[in-house]
Scaffold this motif. Structure first.
Motif, PDB file in Angstrom:
ATOM      1  N   VAL A  61      43.493  46.402 -23.903  1.00  6.74           N
ATOM      2  CA  VAL A  61      42.191  46.753 -23.326  1.00  6.74           C
ATOM      3  C   VAL A  61      41.745  48.116 -23.858  1.00  6.74           C
ATOM      4  O   VAL A  61      40.594  48.290 -24.263  1.00  6.74           O
ATOM      5  CB  VAL A  61      42.247  46.752 -21.781  1.00  6.74           C
ATOM      6  CG1 VAL A  61      41.026  47.425 -21.176  1.00  6.74           C
ATOM      7  CG2 VAL A  61      42.389  45.338 -21.244  1.00  6.74           C
TER       8      VAL A  61
ATOM      9  N   VAL B 221      41.720  53.477 -17.676  1.00  8.33           N
ATOM     10  CA  VAL B 221      42.507  52.256 -17.840  1.00  8.33           C
ATOM     11  C   VAL B 221      43.888  52.520 -17.273  1.00  8.33           C
ATOM     12  O   VAL B 221      44.640  53.342 -17.809  1.00  8.33           O
ATOM     13  CB  VAL B 221      42.600  51.809 -19.319  1.00  8.33           C
ATOM     14  CG1 VAL B 221      43.503  50.574 -19.453  1.00  8.33           C
ATOM     15  CG2 VAL B 221      41.216  51.516 -19.880  1.00  8.33           C
TER      16      VAL B 221
ATOM     17  N   CYS C 274      39.198  50.158 -15.207  1.00 13.11           N
ATOM     18  CA  CYS C 274      39.841  48.884 -15.524  1.00 13.11           C
ATOM     19  C   CYS C 274      41.278  49.020 -15.020  1.00 13.11           C
ATOM     20  O   CYS C 274      42.008  49.908 -15.471  1.00 13.11           O
ATOM     21  CB  CYS C 274      39.803  48.626 -17.031  1.00 13.11           C
ATOM     22  SG  CYS C 274      40.604  47.078 -17.476  1.00 13.11           S
ATOM     23  N   ASN C 275      41.669  48.176 -14.088  1.00 12.19           N
ATOM     24  CA  ASN C 275      42.928  48.366 -13.369  1.00 12.19           C
ATOM     25  C   ASN C 275      43.931  47.232 -13.614  1.00 12.19           C
ATOM     26  O   ASN C 275      44.259  46.484 -12.706  1.00 12.19           O
ATOM     27  CB  ASN C 275      42.617  48.497 -11.871  1.00 12.19           C
ATOM     28  CG  ASN C 275      43.821  48.889 -11.049  1.00 12.19           C
ATOM     29  OD1 ASN C 275      44.753  49.502 -11.566  1.00 12.19           O
ATOM     30  ND2 ASN C 275      43.818  48.527  -9.791  1.00 12.19           N
ATOM     31  N   PRO C 276      44.462  47.111 -14.854  1.00 16.10           N
ATOM     32  CA  PRO C 276      45.469  46.078 -15.086  1.00 16.10           C
ATOM     33  C   PRO C 276      46.895  46.516 -14.731  1.00 16.10           C
ATOM     34  O   PRO C 276      47.835  45.754 -14.930  1.00 16.10           O
ATOM     35  CB  PRO C 276      45.348  45.797 -16.588  1.00 16.10           C
ATOM     36  CG  PRO C 276      44.893  47.084 -17.170  1.00 16.10           C
ATOM     37  CD  PRO C 276      44.000  47.702 -16.109  1.00 16.10           C
TER      38      PRO C 276
ATOM     39  N   ALA D  13      50.315  46.998 -12.994  1.00 16.20           N
ATOM     40  CA  ALA D  13      51.016  46.125 -12.062  1.00 16.20           C
ATOM     41  C   ALA D  13      52.504  46.348 -12.193  1.00 16.20           C
ATOM     42  O   ALA D  13      52.988  46.826 -13.220  1.00 16.20           O
ATOM     43  CB  ALA D  13      50.699  44.664 -12.364  1.00 16.20           C
TER      44      ALA D  13
ATOM     45  N   ILE E 192      48.762  44.466 -21.397  1.00 20.31           N
ATOM     46  CA  ILE E 192      47.323  44.255 -21.210  1.00 20.31           C
ATOM     47  C   ILE E 192      46.561  45.569 -21.331  1.00 20.31           C
ATOM     48  O   ILE E 192      45.547  45.651 -22.031  1.00 20.31           O
ATOM     49  CB  ILE E 192      47.042  43.572 -19.857  1.00 20.31           C
ATOM     50  CG1 ILE E 192      47.639  42.167 -19.851  1.00 20.31           C
ATOM     51  CG2 ILE E 192      45.539  43.523 -19.570  1.00 20.31           C
ATOM     52  CD1 ILE E 192      47.632  41.485 -18.503  1.00 20.31           C
ATOM     53  N   GLY E 193      47.030  46.613 -20.657  1.00 19.64           N
ATOM     54  CA  GLY E 193      46.344  47.905 -20.693  1.00 19.64           C
ATOM     55  C   GLY E 193      46.219  48.473 -22.095  1.00 19.64           C
ATOM     56  O   GLY E 193      45.207  49.079 -22.445  1.00 19.64           O
TER      57      GLY E 193
END
Length: 117
Positions: A16, A5, A97-99, A101, A12-13
């Motif tokens: 998640v 992650v 999972c690449n949130p 940013a 978000i991360g």
């Protein structure tokens, strides 16, 4: 599943990661903890995941959670062309999972290379 992650200290991360852990997955959280917004928020989220700030501040060092079985954190930039491939090779992740940013679209437009060193 073993899941990477990105942006794990971000809003978000973090959520998640918590959700995946609750479902019994192994999660490796990755974040560069940049100072675009309050790093205190990021360290507080990591504390909730069982990673002390003192540990999370160290670059490229894997820290195992003290409160969530299956969670580890590594402070690393996605642009790290040396260590990131080694991490992926070490874990053979089932998925990513690449949130991650850069918060603030305007900033990234004005400073497009700010994260690239």
């Amino acid at each position: 599943m073993k899941i990477l992650v990105t942006g794990a200290a971000g809003f978000i991360g973090f959520f998640v990661s918590k959700s995946l852990l609750a479902k019994g997955h192994t999660v490796i959280g990755l974040d560069n903890i940049n100072d675009y917004y309050d790093v205190g928020l990021k360290f507080a989220r990591l504390e909730q995941l069982g990673v002390a700030q003192k540990e999370a501040e160290q670059w490229n060092k894997e820290t195992t959670s003290t409160s969530h079985t299956g969670f580890s954190f590594i402070r690393m930039a996605l642009e790290d062309r040396e260590n990131l491939p080694e991490l992926c090779k070490k874990y053979s992740f089932d998925t990513v999972c690449n949130p991650a940013a850069q918060a603030g679209v305007r900033y990234s437009l004005e400073n497009p290379r700010s994260l690239c060193g």
